[in-house]
Design a protein around this motif. Structure first.
Motif, mmCIF file in Angstrom:
data_model
loop_
_atom_site.group_PDB
_atom_site.id
_atom_site.type_symbol
_atom_site.label_atom_id
_atom_site.label_comp_id
_atom_site.label_asym_id
_atom_site.label_seq_id
_atom_site.Cartn_x
_atom_site.Cartn_y
_atom_site.Cartn_z
ATOM 1 N N TYR B 233 -14.072 -8.357 5.783
ATOM 2 C CA TYR B 233 -13.622 -7.319 6.694
ATOM 3 C C TYR B 233 -14.477 -7.305 7.948
ATOM 4 C CZ TYR B 233 -11.936 -6.099 2.111
ATOM 5 O OH TYR B 233 -11.380 -6.164 0.870
ATOM 6 N N TYR B 270 -5.712 2.331 1.822
ATOM 7 C CA TYR B 270 -6.838 2.049 2.686
ATOM 8 C C TYR B 270 -6.667 2.718 4.038
ATOM 9 C CZ TYR B 270 -8.488 -1.351 -0.702
ATOM 10 O OH TYR B 270 -8.968 -1.954 -1.837
ATOM 11 N N ASN B 275 -7.294 -3.200 7.189
ATOM 12 C CA ASN B 275 -6.680 -2.616 5.980
ATOM 13 C C ASN B 275 -5.924 -1.333 6.250
ATOM 14 O OD1 ASN B 275 -7.454 -4.525 4.053
ATOM 15 N ND2 ASN B 275 -9.501 -3.642 3.881
ATOM 16 N N ARG B 278 -2.785 -1.092 4.414
ATOM 17 C CA ARG B 278 -2.820 -1.665 3.061
ATOM 18 C C ARG B 278 -2.739 -0.588 1.995
ATOM 19 N NH1 ARG B 278 -8.071 -4.785 0.616
ATOM 20 N NH2 ARG B 278 -7.389 -4.885 -1.571
ATOM 21 N N SER B 313 -1.484 -5.729 4.228
ATOM 22 C CA SER B 313 -2.683 -6.270 4.855
ATOM 23 C C SER B 313 -2.435 -7.713 5.251
ATOM 24 C CB SER B 313 -3.869 -6.178 3.903
ATOM 25 O OG SER B 313 -3.672 -7.023 2.787
ATOM 26 N N ASP B 317 -3.814 -9.930 -0.937
ATOM 27 C CA ASP B 317 -4.721 -9.231 -1.843
ATOM 28 C C ASP B 317 -4.171 -9.097 -3.243
ATOM 29 O OD1 ASP B 317 -5.292 -7.264 1.004
ATOM 30 O OD2 ASP B 317 -6.751 -8.649 0.128
#
Lengths: 225, 334
Positions: B233, B270, B275, B278, B313, B317
């Protein structure tokens, strides 16, 4: 004089009613009103329950008792359980020799002793127990107390395993309906488990005299010396 | 209300991912678990004194016990577990998609600060913490030299500290509020990879059916994070999120062993940076077998299957992982 608000809600086995005045014996039935002039006796394996507006009383096997009023119980032998949520409950408990007064709310078991006194076992309580010599003793949940002598006084006190007692007590388990104070009993057990340090390999028995109490040991026998 | 004595062991499974290229390190994978110190403070011991054959009487069996005079308690535990993980870095294919074993050693302590009787409930505050070493190894797996290098670079230590307030009601419901601090540090270079303040509200209810105990819980967690900006990130707070989780656990004693299957579903949302959009649903099905050898010594076996279904995202993931392991636990309570 009839206790108009007390009646038998459950009965298992044989429960006799004995009139001292005319030495007559009859059999109690479910829904009978409790007569304050009669003695009630249960046979072996027989139990019954009395409900009133403010309390529940469960009488155990081989018990002999008189319910003089809603606030006065005489127990000659055997055991009973008392349960009330009302904070201003007042109950005088008399055995062959000793007397104590309970004030407050709670659930407790009274178990007669051979010496004429009785064990007082609070399962969950917010109240006091008074004897002739010791007024207003604050009750501790799960702490068994002996009420002995005349004038009555408090004997030794013992913290006992509440969960084990509940699992093994017929006054709890052999009745169809759950006690109204079960939530409070559950909390008392929870607090006891939080504070538990250990358990003794022993069981409390009867007391034949005021000064002696049977305590039965169990577990592995110590080696002979 | 019926009460069963049971051992409730909580396994903490942390799964982390690291990429040697651009994808960085996944430090937010897995379930949000309660602090291990809180778990050891609230676990119930199995009955070990042969009370199954109870002789009944009207007034009940009266066994004397010894109680602490105050409400203060202390709990300590040491766990050592070796776990096979088929996807330890929580990836969906790629060069980090290889199995590993994880050897975990955890030292945990917690302190109960009192018992407050509120009438219809009992409040118990706790503080505590733990320190855990997590070493990826090639036990159980055939690892290439490159993969072994990844194991070394990904091994980490984690530190936890928490304060909690539990409220237990007589009807079986309990509620807790927990503030937990977690810090993850890579052992290879002692760099701090993640700090996570987690704020949790949880409700829990246990039921008894026949000889089994069923535990339902629901929790809401807020993660306030500060992560390694060199990793996955760009922003240090991109792992900030909230979780809503719920689980159902069954505990059953079969002979000397407690068997506890558990299903957990967790929704995460998130908040920041890459994110921002997300969200993910995580499903975890776990099985714990616990054998209590003495009051202080347990053997346990854990296995779990996790599916993470993510969306919104830039990175993929999604992942699935299977874990299986065994360990020992030594504990003491004062």
């Amino acid at each position: 004089m009839y206790g108009t608000e007390r009646r038998i809600s459950f009965l298992n086995g044989t429960v006799e009613t004995i009139d001292e005045q005319n030495s007559s014996i009859d059999f109690a039935q479910v829904n009978d009103q409790i007569d304050s002039t009669l003695f009630y006796g249960t046979g072996k394996g027989s139990r019954f329950e009395i409900i009133s507006k403010t309390s529940i009383i469960r009488i155990g096997s081989l018990s002999f008792a008189k319910f003089i009023s809603e606030s006065d119980v005489y127990i000659h032998s055997g055991s009973f359980l008392f349960c009330s949520k009302y904070k201003s409950t007042y109950l005088k408990i008399s055995s062959r020799l000793s007397t104590a007064i309970f004030k407050g709310s709670g659930t407790f078991i009274v178990d007669c002793l051979e010496n004429g006194g009785f064990k007082f076992i609070p399962l969950e309580c917010d109240g006091t127990l008074s004897t002739d010599k010791y007024p207003n003793k604050k009750l501790i949940e799960g702490q068994l107390m002996l009420v002995v002598g005349s004038p009555s006084y408090l004997g030794n006190a013992y913290d006992i395993d509440l969960m084990l007692l509940l699992q093994s007590s017929r006054l709890i388990n052999n009745f169809p309906s759950a006690l109204t104070t079960f939530d409070q009993i559950g909390l008392a057990i929870y607090v006891q488990q939080l504070k538990l340090k250990g358990k003794y390999d022993a069981l409390i028995g009867d007391a034949k005299t005021e000064k002696t109490l049977q305590i039965w040991g169990f577990g592995q026998k110590p080696p002979d010396e | 209300m019926k009460f069963l004595s049971a051992v409730i062991i909580s396994s903490i499974l942390f799964n982390f991912a690291y990429s040697q290229n651009t994808t960085g390190r996944r430090l937010d994978a897995g379930l949000t678990n309660s602090p291990s110190g809180l778990d050891i403070a609230t676990e119930k011991k199995k009955r070990s004194d042969g009370e199954e054959d109870l002789s009944e009487s009207d007034s009940g069996v009266q066994r004397p016990i010894a109680l602490k005079s105050g409400g203060f308690s202390a709990n300590f535990a040491y766990n050592s577990d070796l776990t096979y993980q088929d996807n330890p870095y929580a990836v969906d294919g790629g060069e980090l998609d290889f199995a590993s074993a994880l050897w975990t050693n955890s030292f945990t302590s917690s302190f109960g600060l009192g018992i407050i009787d509120m009438g219809d409930s009992v409040l118990t505050p706790y503080v505590g913490g733990s320190w855990t070493t997590n070493e990826y190894t090639s036990a159980f797996v055939d690892a290439t030299p490159n993969q072994k290098g990844v194991f070394n670079s990904q091994s980490f230590n984690s530190t936890n500290a928490f304060v909690a307030l539990l409220s237990q009601y007589g009807n079986g419901w309990s509620y807790s509020g927990v503030i937990s601090y977690n810090m993850t540090k890579l052992t290879i270079d002692e760099t701090e990879a993640l700090r996570d303040f987690t704020y949790t509200l949880k409700a829990l209810k246990s039921f008894s059916i026949d000889d089994s105990q069923i535990i339902f819980d629901a929790s809401f967690n807020i993660h306030s994070t500060d992560g390694d900006s060199q990793g996955d990130y760009n922003g240090r707070d991109e792992m900030d999120r909230f979780d809503i989780a719920s689980s159902l656990k069954l505990i059953r004693e079969i002979g000397p062993i407690n068997i506890a299957p558990k299903y957990t579903i967790q929704y995460s949302d998130y908040a920041n940076g890459a994110n921002d959009d997300r969200t993910q649903f995580l499903h975890n099905l776990a099985l714990n077998l616990n054998y209590q050898i003495t009051d202080s010594f347990n053997l346990e076996f854990n296995t779990a299957y996790t599916i993470n279904d993510s969306s919104g995202s830039d990175d993929d993931d999604d992942y699935e992982m299977f874990d299986a392991g065994a360990g020992i636990k030594l504990s003491a309570r004062f």
